[in-house]
Design a protein around this motif. Structure first.
Motif, PDB file in Angstrom:
ATOM      1  N   ILE A 114       0.792  -1.219   0.257  1.00 23.83           N
ATOM      2  CA  ILE A 114       0.061  -0.088   0.060  1.00 23.83           C
ATOM      3  C   ILE A 114       0.931   1.228   0.066  1.00 23.83           C
ATOM      4  N   ARG A 117       2.147   1.767  -3.480  1.00 22.73           N
ATOM      5  CA  ARG A 117       1.471   2.252  -4.510  1.00 22.73           C
ATOM      6  C   ARG A 117       0.906   3.565  -4.093  1.00 22.73           C
ATOM      7  N   SER A 121       1.047   6.210  -6.878  1.00 24.38           N
ATOM      8  CA  SER A 121      -0.168   6.671  -7.610  1.00 24.38           C
ATOM      9  C   SER A 121      -0.249   8.113  -7.355  1.00 24.38           C
ATOM     10  N   VAL A 193      -6.313   5.911   0.281  1.00 23.73           N
ATOM     11  CA  VAL A 193      -6.141   4.578  -0.411  1.00 23.73           C
ATOM     12  C   VAL A 193      -7.328   3.691   0.108  1.00 23.73           C
ATOM     13  N   ALA A 232      -6.417   7.031  -4.701  1.00 24.74           N
ATOM     14  CA  ALA A 232      -5.979   6.021  -5.485  1.00 24.74           C
ATOM     15  C   ALA A 232      -6.916   4.888  -5.714  1.00 24.74           C
ATOM     16  N   SER A 233      -6.536   4.001  -6.424  1.00 24.57           N
ATOM     17  CA  SER A 233      -7.460   2.820  -6.835  1.00 24.57           C
ATOM     18  C   SER A 233      -7.544   2.120  -5.590  1.00 24.57           C
ATOM     19  N   VAL A 235      -7.309  -1.160  -3.410  1.00 29.10           N
ATOM     20  CA  VAL A 235      -6.070  -2.037  -2.962  1.00 29.10           C
ATOM     21  C   VAL A 235      -5.998  -3.205  -4.065  1.00 29.10           C
ATOM     22  N   THR A 237      -7.173  -3.669  -6.647  1.00 29.64           N
ATOM     23  CA  THR A 237      -7.105  -3.763  -7.951  1.00 29.64           C
ATOM     24  C   THR A 237      -5.461  -3.552  -8.284  1.00 29.64           C
ATOM     25  N   PHE A 238      -4.587  -3.337  -7.404  1.00 29.76           N
ATOM     26  CA  PHE A 238      -3.255  -3.328  -7.477  1.00 29.76           C
ATOM     27  C   PHE A 238      -2.786  -4.257  -8.222  1.00 29.76           C
ATOM     28  N   GLU A 240       0.133  -5.557  -7.686  1.00 30.02           N
ATOM     29  CA  GLU A 240       1.086  -6.307  -6.807  1.00 30.02           C
ATOM     30  C   GLU A 240       0.213  -7.440  -5.871  1.00 30.02           C
ATOM     31  N   GLU A 264       3.656  -6.691 -14.521  1.00 28.35           N
ATOM     32  CA  GLU A 264       3.198  -5.321 -13.829  1.00 28.35           C
ATOM     33  C   GLU A 264       2.036  -4.970 -14.701  1.00 28.35           C
ATOM     34  N   GLY A 267      -2.495  -4.590 -14.522  1.00 27.02           N
ATOM     35  CA  GLY A 267      -3.452  -3.634 -13.621  1.00 27.02           C
ATOM     36  C   GLY A 267      -4.829  -3.738 -14.095  1.00 27.02           C
TER      37      GLY A 267
END
Lengths: 268, 311
Positions: A114, A117, A121, A193, A232-233, A235, A237-238, A240, A264, A267
């Motif tokens: 997090i 990200r 982001s 987030v 941010a989007s 979590v 959808t990350f 990672e 990567e 996404g």
């Protein structure tokens, strides 16, 4: 042969709910670490009831793409899959050995992911991040304390890492309410987030509307009350998260060759 | 119990390899005509190679199709949305979009692609043919529901029958219901005639759409009802639904409610259920007798004959 099954909630109403499950499954499929990678859902097809029929492998790893331990991961999923118990559990049936793991949201690497990200982001350098605040937003509910507990734990770990000036927790359905948390932040620059699995009504509409910031469809950045807010989007959808799914399977005994990297480009 | 958790899921004792082999042999045997499986056509195009298209696209030039790929996983996004861009929570709804072809698929890729277009359907088709389909009846499915769905176990058998007719007919789902209320209480559904396509795909167990719809039906069934002349006993929500449907039909917006939006009176399954309820009430009360009152403002005596307004 080993198979990976990723379980999502799914939705009767919109495609966003299952999108991260499909994206992470595709990313893991591309690594070749499993002979089969299959998705299944509570509210979409294929359902949990039939998913073991859809994989040929005898060694099956089941990872729920859920945020916290609770009603779904401990009651609904084991019941629908006919497992011997909640995670971590091993069930032998249908000629298969089925290993059921904990949800992605409670994995220890969640807070690091997090933080990284959030920095990326918002386009912050390490120095800028140290002067910024981070709010992790949870749904929260008065009925189940587990969902809040995991978010508090992740927030505490993220705060202790010292990457951001402060890391705080805000909720939609319980105290402290996210709007009040945002108001109380000292930093001029704040990253939000959402600790949600997928995009949906809350992440796209109710959260930004309640906070008076731009909806993500308009812009991820809002200048508000002399402050820059980055949204941010969620979590789940990350990209990672696919790594965390792999890690969950590895911890349960899946053979993941060294050097397997999840792309990567996955996404959502 | 028809289906202990221990054996649940064992539709295919021979597993996927048996079912895949049967599918391929079935398609091969059809030669150049191919086979129609629900809404798609499966065709052998070369030595060990296959193509899948929407059955309504078979005569279109491949150049006119928007998506042509040999990636079997491309079936997944194809199955996600209707041509109108609506989410498809139920993959056997008869609204698979057109305009694509999955080509140069080997037997495994054919199976994979079909399993993303129609999850578990080829397996259930084969289990039905092999006599190995494991059926879970409604009472068992209802009994294991919890939380917001726990109450569906309260639905009486005759209501379950109407719920199946509204929720599972070919107009909304192409599978054929193989389960009953319980092992001793058949659903006794009216025949739906020929299946769509050449394959009968059974439904071995009520799906999550059905459970969710059943919960909505329970709300309607438990509402107090009043006797309305000419219509029968209806609840307040049912009466309001008649108005909603008329308003939406007049505005041309009927059909805008989403497939899984069971709270909406104009949802297709809700309308199917209302139609069954109205037909049921009509059967109970019979035809409305001829009116014995003059029309508003008419000086003529009752009974009325040769009304000048009608002429």
């Amino acid at each position: 042969m080993q198979a990976l099954i990723i379980i999502g909630h799914g939705s009767h109403l919109n495609a966003e709910s299952s999108a991260p499950v499909y994206a992470h499954a595709a990313a893991i499929r591309a690594t070749g670490a499993f002979h089969e990678v299959r998705e299944c859902f509570w509210k979409e097809e294929p359902s949990m009831r039939e998913v073991f029929d859809l994989v040929e492998a005898d060694d099956v790893y089941v990872v729920p793409l859920f945020i916290s331990e609770g009603y779904f991961t401990e009651e609904v999923i084991p019941r629908e899959l006919g497992l011997d118990g909640p995670a971590p559990s091993v069930t032998r049936k249908l000629g298969k050995t089925i290993r059921y793991t904990g949800p992605v949201g409670t994995h220890p690497s969640m807070s690091r992911m997090i933080l990284r990200r959030a920095e990326e982001s918002a386009g912050l350098t390490d120095e800028q991040a140290r002067r910024a605040g981070l709010i992790i937003i949870g749904h929260g509910t008065e009925r189940n304390s587990n969902s809040a507990e995991v978010i508090y734990r992740v927030s505490r770990e993220a705060d202790e890492a010292g990457v951001f000036g402060h890391v705080r927790t805000g909720f939609l359905d319980q105290e402290p309410e996210v709007g009040e948390v945002l108001e109380a932040m000292e930093e001029r620059s704040v990253v939000l987030v959402p600790f949600f699995v997928a995009e949906g009504w809350h992440t796209q509409e109710t959260i930004p509307d309640d906070l008076g910031i731009n909806r993500p469809a308009v812009s991820p950045v809002t200048e508000k009350d002399g402050r820059t807010v980055f949204y941010a989007s969620p979590v789940g959808t990350f990209p990672e998260i696919a790594r965390i799914v792999l890690e969950r399977a590895r911890e349960a005994g899946a053979h993941i060759p060294d050097g397997v990297a999840v792309g990567e480009a996955a996404g959502v | 119990m028809s289906d202990a958790p221990r054996v649940r899921g064992a539709h295919a004792p021979g597993g996927i390899p048996d079912a895949r082999r049967a599918l391929v042999e079935w398609v091969d045997a059809a030669g150049d005509a191919g086979r129609t499986f629900l809404q798609v056509r499966l065709l052998r195009t070369g030595d060990g190679l296959y193509e899948i298209r929407h059955a309504r696209d078979v005569h279109r030039s491949i150049l006119s199709l928007e998506t042509v790929t040999s990636d079997p996983y491309a079936a997944r996004p194809i199955a996600q949305m209707t041509n109108g861009g609506e989410h498809r929570p139920l993959k056997t709804a008869p609204n698979l979009r057109q305009g694509w072809a999955l080509v140069d698929l080997d037997a495994r890729a054919l199976w994979t692609a079909l399993d993303y277009l129609y999850p578990a359907c080829a397996l259930h088709w084969h289990a039905e043919l092999a006599g190995t389909l494991r059926v879970t009846h409604w009472r068992e499915v209802a009994a294991r529901q919890s939380g917001m769905y726990g109450a569906v176990k309260l639905l009486p058998a005759d209501v379950v029958r109407n719920t199946v007719r509204a929720c599972c007919g070919d107009a909304v789902c192409l599978r054929r219901v193989a389960w009953n209320v319980d092992a001793d209480t058949p659903l006794d559904l009216p025949s739906e005639g020929e299946t769509t396509g050449e394959a009968l795909v059974p439904c071995p167990e009520a799906c999550s759409m059905f459970v969710s719809f059943a919960r909505q039906v329970l709300v309607l069934e438990r509402a107090p009802r009043m006797e309305l002349t000419g219509l029968g006993r209806l609840g307040v929500e049912e009466i309001e639904q008649v108005r909603e449907i008329a308003t939406a039909a007049a505005a041309g917006t009927l059909g805008a409610a989403r497939e899984g939006e069971f709270g909406e009176g104009t949802n297709s399954r809700r309308m199917r259920y209302l139609a069954l309820r109205l037909a049921e009430e009509k059967a109970r009360i019979g035809d409305l007798p001829a009116p014995e009152l003059p029309c508003e403002g008419c000086p003529k005596a009752v009974p009325c004959r040769g009304c000048p307004m009608v002429a």
